[in-house]
Scaffold this motif. Structure first.
Motif, PDB file in Angstrom:
ATOM      1  N   ASN A 396      29.162-118.643  16.332  1.00  0.00           N
ATOM      2  CA  ASN A 396      28.698-117.286  16.006  1.00  0.00           C
ATOM      3  C   ASN A 396      29.836-116.290  16.210  1.00  0.00           C
ATOM      4  N   ASN A 397      29.640-115.078  15.744  1.00  0.00           N
ATOM      5  CA  ASN A 397      30.707-114.075  15.795  1.00  0.00           C
ATOM      6  C   ASN A 397      31.084-113.666  17.216  1.00  0.00           C
ATOM      7  N   GLY A 398      30.117-113.689  18.119  1.00  0.00           N
ATOM      8  CA  GLY A 398      30.426-113.359  19.511  1.00  0.00           C
ATOM      9  C   GLY A 398      31.415-114.349  20.105  1.00  0.00           C
ATOM     10  N   ALA A 399      31.178-115.637  19.854  1.00  0.00           N
ATOM     11  CA  ALA A 399      32.081-116.669  20.353  1.00  0.00           C
ATOM     12  C   ALA A 399      33.442-116.581  19.663  1.00  0.00           C
ATOM     13  N   ARG A 400      33.454-116.208  18.388  1.00  0.00           N
ATOM     14  CA  ARG A 400      34.719-116.087  17.663  1.00  0.00           C
ATOM     15  C   ARG A 400      35.565-114.942  18.217  1.00  0.00           C
ATOM     16  N   GLU A 401      34.913-113.828  18.556  1.00  0.00           N
ATOM     17  CA  GLU A 401      35.645-112.709  19.171  1.00  0.00           C
ATOM     18  C   GLU A 401      36.259-113.159  20.503  1.00  0.00           C
ATOM     19  N   ALA A 402      35.497-113.932  21.260  1.00  0.00           N
ATOM     20  CA  ALA A 402      35.995-114.429  22.544  1.00  0.00           C
ATOM     21  C   ALA A 402      37.179-115.365  22.331  1.00  0.00           C
ATOM     22  N   PHE A 403      37.074-116.222  21.311  1.00  0.00           N
ATOM     23  CA  PHE A 403      38.149-117.169  21.013  1.00  0.00           C
ATOM     24  C   PHE A 403      39.466-116.455  20.719  1.00  0.00           C
ATOM     25  N   VAL A 404      39.393-115.414  19.887  1.00  0.00           N
ATOM     26  CA  VAL A 404      40.608-114.668  19.539  1.00  0.00           C
ATOM     27  C   VAL A 404      41.187-113.981  20.773  1.00  0.00           C
ATOM     28  N   GLU A 405      40.341-113.398  21.585  1.00  0.00           N
ATOM     29  CA  GLU A 405      40.837-112.726  22.787  1.00  0.00           C
ATOM     30  C   GLU A 405      41.493-113.726  23.744  1.00  0.00           C
ATOM     31  N   LEU A 406      40.908-114.891  23.892  1.00  0.00           N
ATOM     32  CA  LEU A 406      41.481-115.917  24.772  1.00  0.00           C
ATOM     33  C   LEU A 406      42.885-116.333  24.324  1.00  0.00           C
ATOM     34  N   CYS A 407      43.121-116.282  23.017  1.00  0.00           N
ATOM     35  CA  CYS A 407      44.415-116.697  22.492  1.00  0.00           C
ATOM     36  C   CYS A 407      45.529-115.721  22.842  1.00  0.00           C
ATOM     37  N   ASN A 408      45.193-114.589  23.475  1.00  0.00           N
ATOM     38  CA  ASN A 408      46.222-113.706  24.024  1.00  0.00           C
ATOM     39  C   ASN A 408      46.925-114.352  25.207  1.00  0.00           C
ATOM     40  N   SER A 409      46.228-115.304  25.835  1.00  0.00           N
ATOM     41  CA  SER A 409      46.769-115.961  27.024  1.00  0.00           C
ATOM     42  C   SER A 409      47.935-116.872  26.661  1.00  0.00           C
ATOM     43  N   LYS A 410      49.064-116.675  27.351  1.00  0.00           N
ATOM     44  CA  LYS A 410      50.227-117.529  27.119  1.00  0.00           C
ATOM     45  C   LYS A 410      49.920-118.974  27.494  1.00  0.00           C
ATOM     46  N   TYR A 411      49.088-119.158  28.508  1.00  0.00           N
ATOM     47  CA  TYR A 411      48.725-120.514  28.930  1.00  0.00           C
ATOM     48  C   TYR A 411      47.935-121.220  27.832  1.00  0.00           C
ATOM     49  N   VAL A 412      46.986-120.501  27.227  1.00  0.00           N
ATOM     50  CA  VAL A 412      46.205-121.069  26.130  1.00  0.00           C
ATOM     51  C   VAL A 412      47.125-121.428  24.968  1.00  0.00           C
ATOM     52  N   GLN A 413      48.048-120.542  24.647  1.00  0.00           N
ATOM     53  CA  GLN A 413      48.975-120.809  23.551  1.00  0.00           C
ATOM     54  C   GLN A 413      49.849-122.025  23.840  1.00  0.00           C
ATOM     55  N   GLN A 414      50.331-122.128  25.074  1.00  0.00           N
ATOM     56  CA  GLN A 414      51.196-123.251  25.443  1.00  0.00           C
ATOM     57  C   GLN A 414      50.465-124.579  25.313  1.00  0.00           C
ATOM     58  N   VAL A 415      49.255-124.644  25.879  1.00  0.00           N
ATOM     59  CA  VAL A 415      48.474-125.882  25.835  1.00  0.00           C
ATOM     60  C   VAL A 415      48.094-126.235  24.397  1.00  0.00           C
ATOM     61  N   THR A 416      47.710-125.203  23.623  1.00  0.00           N
ATOM     62  CA  THR A 416      47.301-125.427  22.243  1.00  0.00           C
ATOM     63  C   THR A 416      48.440-125.992  21.411  1.00  0.00           C
ATOM     64  N   PHE A 417      49.606-125.352  21.483  1.00  0.00           N
ATOM     65  CA  PHE A 417      50.736-125.810  20.690  1.00  0.00           C
ATOM     66  C   PHE A 417      51.256-127.161  21.163  1.00  0.00           C
ATOM     67  N   ASP A 418      51.293-127.376  22.477  1.00  0.00           N
ATOM     68  CA  ASP A 418      51.745-128.672  22.987  1.00  0.00           C
ATOM     69  C   ASP A 418      50.842-129.789  22.487  1.00  0.00           C
ATOM     70  N   SER A 419      49.546-129.529  22.521  1.00  0.00           N
ATOM     71  CA  SER A 419      48.586-130.552  22.083  1.00  0.00           C
ATOM     72  C   SER A 419      48.710-130.822  20.595  1.00  0.00           C
ATOM     73  N   TYR A 420      48.906-129.743  19.811  1.00  0.00           N
ATOM     74  CA  TYR A 420      48.988-129.910  18.364  1.00  0.00           C
ATOM     75  C   TYR A 420      50.315-130.523  17.940  1.00  0.00           C
ATOM     76  N   LEU A 421      51.410-129.994  18.457  1.00  0.00           N
ATOM     77  CA  LEU A 421      52.729-130.423  17.998  1.00  0.00           C
ATOM     78  C   LEU A 421      53.061-131.848  18.393  1.00  0.00           C
ATOM     79  N   TYR A 422      52.586-132.272  19.569  1.00  0.00           N
ATOM     80  CA  TYR A 422      53.000-133.576  20.098  1.00  0.00           C
ATOM     81  C   TYR A 422      51.850-134.555  20.304  1.00  0.00           C
ATOM     82  N   LYS A 423      50.639-134.125  20.030  1.00  0.00           N
ATOM     83  CA  LYS A 423      49.459-134.981  20.145  1.00  0.00           C
ATOM     84  C   LYS A 423      49.325-135.603  21.536  1.00  0.00           C
ATOM     85  N   ARG A 424      49.658-134.804  22.537  1.00  0.00           N
ATOM     86  CA  ARG A 424      49.446-135.250  23.909  1.00  0.00           C
ATOM     87  C   ARG A 424      49.293-134.022  24.799  1.00  0.00           C
ATOM     88  N   VAL A 425      48.580-134.194  25.897  1.00  0.00           N
ATOM     89  CA  VAL A 425      48.400-133.110  26.851  1.00  0.00           C
ATOM     90  C   VAL A 425      49.638-133.014  27.719  1.00  0.00           C
TER      91      VAL A 425
END
Length: 467
Positions: A396-425
């Motif tokens: 829903n839109n409420g959860a989507r707004e939360a998702f975008v705001e969470l992506c301001n976090s450098k930690y979230v960005q680091q984990v997200t990109f590491d997981s996507y780019l290298y397929k490992r945690v």
């Protein structure tokens, strides 16, 4: 173009059979001829589908001397509707050359339903990027590489697969593939047939192999994309930038995207729960992108079904599914290219080992205990986590707004990109994880309070359709 492989060992054996030494001792002419036949014999593997999964499987089989490899591809210039993003690890692992990668994306503009924008990518190192490819270029490269190794490629539509009743227990029974081969001047194609010992189903969501092996149905998304040619000035914005838009206006359960390619942008969206409204969502993503693509010319329109989960059955007898045919597309991100290529290569590598130099055929149990077990162990958790994330943040839109705001976090960005780019945690920090949990709850509360309500829709009949 077809290639006939003749082993040097075969010639050598024939020559020895008629040498003086061949008529001495206990070796008879009959025994020598029998030996020659055994050395020349090859098991034939058919790879149905020439996309990343099929091409990567065919490449492995073609390098094995005891295996004759035939790859069927319906359309050699096929351009599958696809965002075309590949992780950095795929570039290295599959030796993808620079000429195949159109753009190196290092920034992602994420836009919420209310128009809040978050620029992510600051955690990437200088040599890290997401590769953007056109499928017709990348697929051709992988397919040509398999052909160079010795795979025979037939441009044809597989129309039927005859499965013998004893194919699970009798390794001498063979599958008969009927197909319609493309020939210049023939609108309907030229019918043909071929007997093979093992089949790899790499033929996508509408897999003919899956139907032949009664692999079961799965729910599916419709992906819709327009390739839009925009001015050089507007294209400069997307030099290293891709965009993701979330909101029920662009998709009630996924996201819309603007991904840069060589000389245009791919603008698209997808949905499972409201497939009949896909064109409505496509118009919305164009509207949301607004001036960034204004005045652009649509040069190609594409649509294609995308699997939503694993097939109930992925192996039966000596038939094995990989890629989209098996259902290897992740929730939340919708990523399928890497998993297609990886599953095709992994399946072929495991099967080649089981065939022991082309001296035996693997059983269903053999393949389940090797290929399937290893694939599920390596990537099953990824599918499970992304499934949960999609249900939490795309519902829903409420959860989507939360998702975008969470992506301001450098930690979230680091984990997200590491997981996507290298397929490992990359070794998450437990304290940061605990802090993130608190931030997630706070963002969800805020998001639900400020979000616009989701539109109501109903499609009870169409929503039950399965592939």
């Amino acid at each position: 173009m077809k290639f006939t492989l003749v082993t040097v060992a075969g010639f050598a054996t024939v020559a020895n059979a008629f040498s003086n030494s061949a008529f001495m001792g206990k070796t008879s002419i009959t025994q020598a001829a029998k030996s020659t036949s055994q050395l020349d014999m090859k098991y034939k593997v058919a790879v149905v589908g020439g996309g990343p999964s099929g091409a990567c499987a065919a490449e492995i089989f073609a390098q094995e001397k005891g295996i004759e490899t035939v790859m069927f591809e319906r359309k050699l210039d096929n351009a599958k509707p696809c965002g075309g993003a590949i992780p950095l690890c795929m570039v290295g692992e599959f030796k993808i050359p620079e000429t195949v990668v159109d753009r190196k994306v290092r920034r992602m503009n994420l836009v919420s339903p209310n128009g809040v924008e978050v620029d992510i990518g600051s955690t990437l190192q200088a040599d890290e990027y997401i590769g953007m490819c056109r499928r017709e270029i990348m697929d051709k490269y992988l397919r040509d590489r398999a052909i160079e190794y010795g795979a025979e490629c037939i441009q044809a539509l597989v129309t039927n697969i005859d499965v013998p009743a004893d194919h699970k227990t009798n390794d001498k029974s063979r599958y008969t593939i009927s197909y319609s081969e493309f020939k210049e001047g023939s609108a309907a194609g030229v019918p043909g047939s071929m007997e093979v010992d093992l089949i790899i189903g790499a033929d996508g969501a509408n897999s003919r192999v899956a139907k032949a092996m009664d692999a079961g149905q799965y729910n599916f998304a419709i992906a819709f994309q327009e390739r839009i040619k925009i001015s050089d000035e507007k294209m400069a914005f997307y030099e290293e930038m891709a965009e993701m838009y979330v909101g029920d206006d662009v998709s009630p359960d996924f996201y819309g995207w603007v991904f840069p390619k060589y000389d245009h942008v791919g603008v698209g969206t997808g949905t499972v729960v409201n497939r009949p409204a896909i064109k409505q969502y496509q118009k919305a993503i164009r509207d949301r992108a607004g001036d960034k693509i204004a005045g652009g010319k649509i040069i190609k329109v594409e649509a294609h079904p995308i699997p939503e989960h694993y097939r109930p059955r992925r192996i039966q007898g000596r038939m094995c599914l990989v890629g989209d045919a098996a259902g290897y597309v992740t929730k939340c991100s919708g990523e399928g290219i890497y998993f297609a290529a990886k599953s095709g290569r992994m399946a072929a590598e495991e099967i080649v080992k089981l065939m022991e130099g082309g001296t035996r055929l693997p059983t269903q149990e053999d393949m389940e205990k090797t290929y399937l077990a290893k694939y599920d162990k390596a990537y099953g958790p990824t599918y499970a986590v992304l499934d949960i994330l999609q249900k939490v943040f795309y519902s829903n839109n409420g959860a989507r707004e939360a998702f975008v705001e969470l992506c301001n976090s450098k930690y979230v960005q680091q984990v997200t990109f590491d997981s996507y780019l290298y397929k490992r945690v990359q070794g998450n920090n437990p304290l940061d994880d605990l802090k993130l949990l608190g931030e997630t709850i706070g963002c969800l509360i805020k998001g639900y309070a400020n979000a616009k309500p989701d539109a109501v829709f109903s499609n009870p009949v169409e929503s039950q359709k399965r592939l």
